[in-house]
Write an enzyme that holds these catalytic residues in place. Structure first.
Site, PDB file in Angstrom:
ATOM      1  N   ARG A 171     -51.998  22.653 -24.653  1.00  0.00           N
ATOM      2  CA  ARG A 171     -50.685  23.214 -24.292  1.00  0.00           C
ATOM      3  C   ARG A 171     -50.033  23.969 -25.452  1.00  0.00           C
ATOM      4  O   ARG A 171     -48.815  23.949 -25.614  1.00  0.00           O
ATOM      5  CB  ARG A 171     -49.742  22.117 -23.778  1.00  0.00           C
ATOM      6  CG  ARG A 171     -50.231  21.385 -22.555  1.00  0.00           C
ATOM      7  CD  ARG A 171     -50.379  22.298 -21.332  1.00  0.00           C
ATOM      8  NE  ARG A 171     -50.982  21.561 -20.226  1.00  0.00           N
ATOM      9  CZ  ARG A 171     -52.286  21.528 -19.969  1.00  0.00           C
ATOM     10  NH1 ARG A 171     -53.141  22.204 -20.726  1.00  0.00           N
ATOM     11  NH2 ARG A 171     -52.757  20.836 -18.956  1.00  0.00           N
ATOM     12  N   SER A 220     -44.325  19.421 -15.199  1.00  0.00           N
ATOM     13  CA  SER A 220     -44.622  18.304 -16.109  1.00  0.00           C
ATOM     14  C   SER A 220     -43.697  18.354 -17.325  1.00  0.00           C
ATOM     15  O   SER A 220     -43.618  19.369 -18.010  1.00  0.00           O
ATOM     16  CB  SER A 220     -46.078  18.378 -16.569  1.00  0.00           C
ATOM     17  OG  SER A 220     -46.946  18.165 -15.490  1.00  0.00           O
ATOM     18  N   GLU A 290     -43.186  18.940 -23.080  1.00  0.00           N
ATOM     19  CA  GLU A 290     -43.986  20.086 -22.654  1.00  0.00           C
ATOM     20  C   GLU A 290     -43.050  21.185 -22.166  1.00  0.00           C
ATOM     21  O   GLU A 290     -43.307  22.363 -22.372  1.00  0.00           O
ATOM     22  CB  GLU A 290     -44.944  19.674 -21.531  1.00  0.00           C
ATOM     23  CG  GLU A 290     -45.843  20.812 -21.074  1.00  0.00           C
ATOM     24  CD  GLU A 290     -46.949  20.350 -20.148  1.00  0.00           C
ATOM     25  OE1 GLU A 290     -47.321  21.148 -19.258  1.00  0.00           O
ATOM     26  OE2 GLU A 290     -47.459  19.224 -20.289  1.00  0.00           O
TER      27      GLU A 290
END
Length: 298
Positions: A171, A220, A290
């Site tokens: 990520r 998320s 995130e």
């Protein structure tokens, strides 16, 4: 900052533009200026003529984002329909505009017999965000399919970066500061349209069953720590259904935060920080956000 202080554009410039309607949480303040460029050349010319001290932030579908209630200073750049085209360019490779959705990319891949891009169907965002964040789900990541990408830097120059230049990790990419992704090439593998569609249907059904897709959410919330699943840590810390102001930890999927209707961005961010505190106290694991948090607090 007055419009007279900004470069002339072919696209659209809007002062004090509300951002809440443009992000999934439906909360937050306004952009000092919202710029929707006509094309790459318009974006280049604007950045070239803009005072280098003025901050610039790209905005995609706004799915992985908390815009704080005090709004975003400077210029928010939103890439519209001109940047949302996807076409086959060579062999098993698609040329994708940065504003194209994961659904459009995966569907175009299916129509051209290109497999391996089905996972993009499940990510609520656009190509620009996928490239920046090494978006991934259901066993696939952008680092597995990216050939290269075109970016416009803060000085207005246009560059093509190979996948290796981004030094992808989980990520995360090392995209240059201030770079705005305008296009990317994704390469898949040979596949049959019916098999690709079946996999997309499987992914779609799995998402529908496990995630609160019909709610005001940001996707998320926390990265999965090494050796753990974020939702399991949140659940074990007793945070399923936890509320703060108008924000709630989803009861359906603990790694999603929800705006129950009237949450401020401060509510949502504070709830996320409270979840992080409880997880740390319970398991000793530091959860990393995130979701991106941008702008000023009120």
């Amino acid at each position: 900052m007055t419009q007279a202080a900004l470069p002339t554009v072919a696209g659209k410039l809007t002062a004090n533009a509300p951002l809440a309607p443009l992000v999934w949480f439906k909360s937050g303040g306004s952009a000092e200026w919202l710029f929707e460029p006509k094309d790459v050349a318009d974006l280049q010319a604007f950045l070239r003529g803009l005072d280098p001290a003025v901050p610039v932030m790209p905005l995609g579908l706004g799915s992985n984002l908390i815009v704080r209630d005090g709004g975003v200073p400077g210029v928010v750049v939103r890439l519209g329909k001109a940047f949302a085209k996807v076409s086959k360019c060579a062999g098993l490779t698609l040329d994708c505009g940065a504003g194209a959705s994961g659904i459009l990319v995966s569907s175009t891949a299916r129509d051209n017999g290109i497999g391996g891009l089905e996972f993009l169907r499940s990510i609520p965002g656009t190509v620009g965000g996928f490239v920046r964040m090494n978006g991934g789900a259901y066993g696939g990541e952008v680092k597995d399919i990216l050939v290269d990408c075109d970016v416009v830097l803060r000085d207005g120059s246009l560059h093509t970066l190979a996948a290796a230049d981004l030094h992808y990790t989980y990520r995360h990419s090392e995209l240059p500061d201030g770079a705005i992704v305008v296009a990317a090439r994704f390469r898949g593998r040979p596949g049959k349209a019916e098999d690709i569609q079946a996999e997309m249907d499987r992914i779609s059904a799995s998402r529908e069953a496990s995630q609160p897709l019909r709610s005001k959410t940001g996707g998320s919330t926390f990265k999965n720590p090494s050796g753990h699943k974020a939702w399991e840590l949140v659940d074990a810390a007793g945070c399923r259904g936890l509320t703060l102001g108008g924000a709630q930890v989803s009861e359906k999927h603990c790694n999603f935060l929800l705006n129950l209707g009237d949450a401020t961005s401060a509510d949502i961010e504070a709830l996320g920080d409270e979840v992080r505190r409880r997880v740390k106290a319970h398991s000793g694991v530091d959860l990393e956000w995130e979701i991106q948090r941008v702008g000023k607090s009120k």
